[in-house]
Enzyme design. Structure first.
Site, PDB file in Angstrom:
ATOM      1  N   HIS A  96       0.792  -1.228   0.000  1.00  0.00           N
ATOM      2  CA  HIS A  96       0.000   0.000   0.000  1.00  0.00           C
ATOM      3  C   HIS A  96       0.825   1.279   0.000  1.00  0.00           C
ATOM      4  O   HIS A  96       0.275   2.368  -0.187  1.00  0.00           O
ATOM      5  CB  HIS A  96      -0.988   0.017   1.182  1.00  0.00           C
ATOM      6  CG  HIS A  96      -2.347   0.555   0.791  1.00  0.00           C
ATOM      7  ND1 HIS A  96      -3.480   0.343   1.549  1.00  0.00           N
ATOM      8  CD2 HIS A  96      -2.736   1.310  -0.269  1.00  0.00           C
ATOM      9  CE1 HIS A  96      -4.516   0.949   0.974  1.00  0.00           C
ATOM     10  NE2 HIS A  96      -4.094   1.534  -0.130  1.00  0.00           N
ATOM     11  N   ASP A 119      -9.929  -0.354   4.085  1.00  0.00           N
ATOM     12  CA  ASP A 119      -8.727  -0.947   4.691  1.00  0.00           C
ATOM     13  C   ASP A 119      -9.034  -1.302   6.141  1.00  0.00           C
ATOM     14  O   ASP A 119      -9.830  -0.615   6.797  1.00  0.00           O
ATOM     15  CB  ASP A 119      -7.606   0.118   4.631  1.00  0.00           C
ATOM     16  CG  ASP A 119      -6.194  -0.443   4.754  1.00  0.00           C
ATOM     17  OD1 ASP A 119      -5.283   0.139   4.135  1.00  0.00           O
ATOM     18  OD2 ASP A 119      -6.004  -1.457   5.460  1.00  0.00           O
ATOM     19  N   HIS A 121      -6.757  -0.919   8.168  1.00  0.00           N
ATOM     20  CA  HIS A 121      -5.795   0.036   8.741  1.00  0.00           C
ATOM     21  C   HIS A 121      -5.973   1.430   8.146  1.00  0.00           C
ATOM     22  O   HIS A 121      -6.455   1.575   7.031  1.00  0.00           O
ATOM     23  CB  HIS A 121      -4.368  -0.454   8.463  1.00  0.00           C
ATOM     24  CG  HIS A 121      -4.147  -1.893   8.764  1.00  0.00           C
ATOM     25  ND1 HIS A 121      -4.198  -2.888   7.798  1.00  0.00           N
ATOM     26  CD2 HIS A 121      -3.879  -2.541   9.927  1.00  0.00           C
ATOM     27  CE1 HIS A 121      -3.962  -4.063   8.349  1.00  0.00           C
ATOM     28  NE2 HIS A 121      -3.767  -3.881   9.651  1.00  0.00           N
ATOM     29  N   ASP A 123      -3.319   3.585   7.677  1.00  0.00           N
ATOM     30  CA  ASP A 123      -2.129   3.878   6.853  1.00  0.00           C
ATOM     31  C   ASP A 123      -1.783   5.359   6.900  1.00  0.00           C
ATOM     32  O   ASP A 123      -1.406   5.945   5.891  1.00  0.00           O
ATOM     33  CB  ASP A 123      -2.363   3.426   5.402  1.00  0.00           C
ATOM     34  CG  ASP A 123      -2.541   1.920   5.282  1.00  0.00           C
ATOM     35  OD1 ASP A 123      -2.707   1.452   4.131  1.00  0.00           O
ATOM     36  OD2 ASP A 123      -2.535   1.234   6.310  1.00  0.00           O
ATOM     37  N   HIS A 136       4.242   1.142   4.157  1.00  0.00           N
ATOM     38  CA  HIS A 136       2.868   0.810   3.751  1.00  0.00           C
ATOM     39  C   HIS A 136       1.859   1.186   4.838  1.00  0.00           C
ATOM     40  O   HIS A 136       0.657   1.192   4.591  1.00  0.00           O
ATOM     41  CB  HIS A 136       2.721  -0.665   3.344  1.00  0.00           C
ATOM     42  CG  HIS A 136       2.716  -1.642   4.483  1.00  0.00           C
ATOM     43  ND1 HIS A 136       2.091  -2.849   4.396  1.00  0.00           N
ATOM     44  CD2 HIS A 136       3.283  -1.586   5.712  1.00  0.00           C
ATOM     45  CE1 HIS A 136       2.242  -3.511   5.548  1.00  0.00           C
ATOM     46  NE2 HIS A 136       2.962  -2.773   6.364  1.00  0.00           N
ATOM     47  N   ASP A 227      -7.450  -1.825  -0.011  1.00  0.00           N
ATOM     48  CA  ASP A 227      -6.517  -2.792   0.571  1.00  0.00           C
ATOM     49  C   ASP A 227      -7.291  -4.081   0.784  1.00  0.00           C
ATOM     50  O   ASP A 227      -8.294  -4.091   1.498  1.00  0.00           O
ATOM     51  CB  ASP A 227      -6.007  -2.230   1.900  1.00  0.00           C
ATOM     52  CG  ASP A 227      -4.909  -3.074   2.509  1.00  0.00           C
ATOM     53  OD1 ASP A 227      -4.032  -2.501   3.185  1.00  0.00           O
ATOM     54  OD2 ASP A 227      -4.919  -4.305   2.316  1.00  0.00           O
ATOM     55  N   ASP A 229      -6.905  -6.396   2.619  1.00  0.00           N
ATOM     56  CA  ASP A 229      -7.047  -6.805   4.020  1.00  0.00           C
ATOM     57  C   ASP A 229      -8.216  -6.118   4.725  1.00  0.00           C
ATOM     58  O   ASP A 229      -8.467  -6.385   5.910  1.00  0.00           O
ATOM     59  CB  ASP A 229      -5.737  -6.643   4.814  1.00  0.00           C
ATOM     60  CG  ASP A 229      -5.361  -5.200   5.116  1.00  0.00           C
ATOM     61  OD1 ASP A 229      -4.140  -4.930   5.245  1.00  0.00           O
ATOM     62  OD2 ASP A 229      -6.243  -4.320   5.235  1.00  0.00           O
ATOM     63  N   GLU A 272      -1.974  -5.229  -1.658  1.00  0.00           N
ATOM     64  CA  GLU A 272      -1.661  -6.135  -0.554  1.00  0.00           C
ATOM     65  C   GLU A 272      -2.102  -7.584  -0.772  1.00  0.00           C
ATOM     66  O   GLU A 272      -2.188  -8.352   0.178  1.00  0.00           O
ATOM     67  CB  GLU A 272      -2.182  -5.584   0.794  1.00  0.00           C
ATOM     68  CG  GLU A 272      -1.589  -4.233   1.187  1.00  0.00           C
ATOM     69  CD  GLU A 272      -0.156  -4.284   1.743  1.00  0.00           C
ATOM     70  OE1 GLU A 272       0.374  -5.391   1.923  1.00  0.00           O
ATOM     71  OE2 GLU A 272       0.425  -3.211   1.979  1.00  0.00           O
TER      72      GLU A 272
END
Ligand code: X8A
Ligand code: MN
Ligand code: MN
Ligand code: MN
Length: 305
Positions: A96, A119, A121, A123, A136, A227, A229, A272
């Site tokens: 990312h 995401d 996260h 980031d 990332h 992302d 994830d 990712e």
């Protein structure tokens, strides 16, 4: 839809080998044929070739700054070119950190953008707040204007001009946010729909309220940075930083269908996907197939047929 695809086989924004294989496993899952099968005109620009940088020693805790900065300059130029050629841009990662270049290049073409960041996260660590030094986990901090005073000078990063306003950013899917990141999100008043809100509101209301927020003033083109994830690890296991309690396949797809129907999608990152993080080969294939379905949802695939 006219689609331009860029492969960005890059892994140095994080420590796990394999995410550089993302672009090719996503292509092998039939991305181009399936896009053409639903009526898209597709130009595949191929994979960028990233030069290595020797002696890329950490700066403070920040790892691999020189190779990450160099790679993102290439990504920025490539994305800007795809946009100049008149396509909606699809950037296949890679980790990312590549969103630095993707959003920068997109903003060079269209200065007024809204960013939808899907995401687990945020980031948004700065080089000084990051607990790992992995870039990332930091891309948004280099892009958001209000954070520019918090970013130290890094080699090969001087070309980056912050290009996004905090009010034009929305997050969906958050469930693993570092304390310093949470402070930044609150301090900047950035709109977030964490997994609690996905549960309490339902994904349809999340998308409605997201659009109310980003379109509150004028309608800006959307940069969707997805992302893999963000999805639950049961749905997308082949990724480097899996976090349980993620989006279902249906919620993940609904996000892309909703963004598609706004008619404002201008660029999308899918990042990712790491086949080497899968326990078994079929998990890698399954994750790649889900990534393809997300892109198909961005370009008009509707589940009713
Ligand atoms: C939440 N922040 C992390 C993860 C970034 C993930 C990047 B993405 O592109 O996959 O979203 C993790 C920091 N934690 C690691 C485990 C110990 C606590 C800190 C970071 O390294 O900054
Ligand atoms: Mn991410
Ligand atoms: Mn993530
Ligand atoms: Mn929240």
């Amino acid at each position: 839809h006219s689609v331009g695809i860029i492969g960005a086989p890059f892994s140095k924004g994080q420590p796990r080998d394999g995410v550089q294989l993302g672009p090719d496993v996503i292509r092998e899952a039939g991305l181009v044929k399936k896009l053409e099968g639903q009526g898209c005109v597709v130009k595949d620009y191929g994979n960028l070739i990233f030069e290595d940088v020797s002696n890329d020693e950490p700066i403070g805790r920040t790892k691999q700054p020189r190779v990450v900065g160099l790679a993102n300059k290439q990504v920025a130029d490539a994305v800007q070119r795809v946009k100049n050629d008149g396509h909606t841009c699809v950037m296949l990662g890679g980790d990312h950190s590549l969103a630095i270049g993707s959003i920068h290049g997109h903003a060079a073409y269209r200065p007024e953008l809204s960013v939808v960041w899907v995401d687990a996260h945020a980031d948004i660590n700065t080089p000084l707040t990051s607990p790992t030094g992995n870039i990332h986990g930091q891309p948004m901090s280099y892009l958001i204007r209000e954070l520019c005073t918090k970013i130290p000078v890094l080699p090969n990063f001087s070309w980056i001009k912050p290009c996004i306003a905090a009010q034009d950013v929305v997050y969906i899917g958050l469930r693993d946010v570092d304390p310093e990141e949470h402070h930044i999100l609150k301090h900047l008043g950035i709109k977030t729909f964490c997994m609690t809100e996905v549960d309490s509101l339902g994904i349809a209301k999340v998308m409605e309220q997201m659009c109310d927020h980003i379109f509150s003033k004028i309608k800006k083109p959307i940069h969707l940075s997805y992302d893999i994830d963000a999805l639950d690890p049961s749905v997308a296991p082949a990724t480097g930083t899996p976090v349980i309690g993620g989006l279902t396949y249906r919620e993940g797809i609904y996000i892309t269908e909703y963004v598609c129907q706004t008619g404002l999608l201008s660029a999308v990152d899918v990042v990712e996907v790491n086949p080497k993080q899968a326990k078994r080969e079929e998990e890698a294939r399954f994750t790649a197939n889900v990534a393809v379905d997300l892109v198909l949802g961005c370009f008009g695939r509707v589940r009713e047929g």
